[in-house]
Design an enzyme around this catalytic site. Sequence first.
Site, short mmCIF file in Angstrom:
data_model
loop_
_atom_site.label_atom_id
_atom_site.label_comp_id
_atom_site.label_asym_id
_atom_site.label_seq_id
_atom_site.Cartn_x
_atom_site.Cartn_y
_atom_site.Cartn_z
N GLY A 1 -22.31 6.59 14.62
CA GLY A 1 -21.13 5.71 14.63
C GLY A 1 -20.47 5.70 16.01
O GLY A 1 -20.03 4.66 16.50
N ASP A 2 -20.40 6.86 16.64
CA ASP A 2 -19.80 6.96 17.99
C ASP A 2 -20.63 6.15 18.99
O ASP A 2 -20.08 5.52 19.91
CB ASP A 2 -19.74 8.42 18.45
O1 LIG Z 1 -14.73 17.27 12.16
P1 LIG Z 1 -14.63 15.87 12.72
O2 LIG Z 1 -13.83 15.82 13.99
O3 LIG Z 1 -14.22 14.85 11.71
O4 LIG Z 1 -16.13 15.43 13.10
C1 LIG Z 1 -16.79 16.12 14.12
C2 LIG Z 1 -18.23 15.70 14.14
O5 LIG Z 1 -18.91 15.92 12.90
O6 LIG Z 1 -18.31 14.32 14.41
C3 LIG Z 1 -19.26 14.06 15.42
C4 LIG Z 1 -20.18 12.96 14.95
O7 LIG Z 1 -19.52 11.76 14.89
C5 LIG Z 1 -19.99 15.38 15.66
O8 LIG Z 1 -20.42 15.47 16.98
C6 LIG Z 1 -18.98 16.40 15.27
O9 LIG Z 1 -19.52 17.64 14.90
#
Ligand SMILES: O=P(O)(O)OC[C@@]1(O)O[C@H](CO)[C@@H](O)[C@@H]1O
Length: 336
Positions: A250-251
Amino acid sequence: MIYTMTLNPALDYVMHPLTLDMGFTNRSSSEELHCGGNGINVSSLLNELDVPNIAMGIAGGFTGDYLLRRLQEKGIASNFVCLDRGNTRINVKLNGIVMTMVNGMGPKIAPKKVDELLDRMDVVTSGDILVLTGSIPSSLPSDIYTQIMRKLGGRGIQFVVDAPGQLLMDSLEAHPFLIKPNNHEVGRIFDVTIESPEECAPYAHKLHEAGARNVIISCGAHGSLLLDENGVEHIVPTAHVRLVNATGAGDSMVAGFLAQVTQGVDYETALIFASACGTATAASKGIAHRERIDRVVSALYKKMGRAIPGTIARDIEANKARVAAEDSGESSEGDK
Ligand SMILES: O=P(O)(O)OC[C@@]1(O)O[C@H](CO)[C@@H](O)[C@@H]1O
């Protein structure tokens, strides 16, 4: 300049367990360690595409030191507040038959560090884009994204928000340039079950009416929907790949979309490119490299029965030429 904000970064420790029996010792067949946290993932993909950006956030301890060192080694510019105590979290991703994730809570952050971060945010100025994405550590005020947007509001900065539930809804008062929830997140907000981009359309309109300028809703293998700021809906499919690790997909979409729109590319083309970036990461260990992105872009246009637009085709050719030149440079080095 594009700035990304990662308030709760992570080292993503990906394990490949062959079994997952609760209460027993399970063995992993291999492991990887990646720099993670949503904003850092956005920065990593922008960096692959040679789009200038600066990763901002809060890091701490030996894990934070490692993370910042890796960013530097990869050539990703960063501006992080460093904690006096506490470690940046390690998020465990169990990549077995079914992907299971255990994300850490993250370190406690002292109020003076939050103030330091807010002061540093003054570097973001008119014409810049600020990407606010990922969870907020429990020791920070839950409205920190809104606080940041209020502080920077009226300065001609465009906000991009990719956050779950209420955080996302609260951000809409700042009229973000882009929000990018997935179908499950939208389903939770509106208490519905939606799978396809077509089913997402009515909810994209609601998010648009509530303040978001552009709304992308990703639906995994079903494709994605963009409701653009002119009220036009665009739907693109997903290229077929073998799923390796969906973390950061998604990122990568957010990064791919921004990489194109900042070059003045039309919204539909930007969405197709964004979809390819997300798919390329899902097919990679970690965030996708440029070569795979280019291959997936080509495959997606082929699947859609369309020609690759000139600017993107030229970028792909230029990148191929660069890689070939590097390879021949390496082999002649090796001949010496
Ligand atoms: O705990 P959050 O901040 O909701 O999500 C963090 C995370 O799961 O999101 C990224 C993937 O989008 C990973 O790199 C990271 O570990």
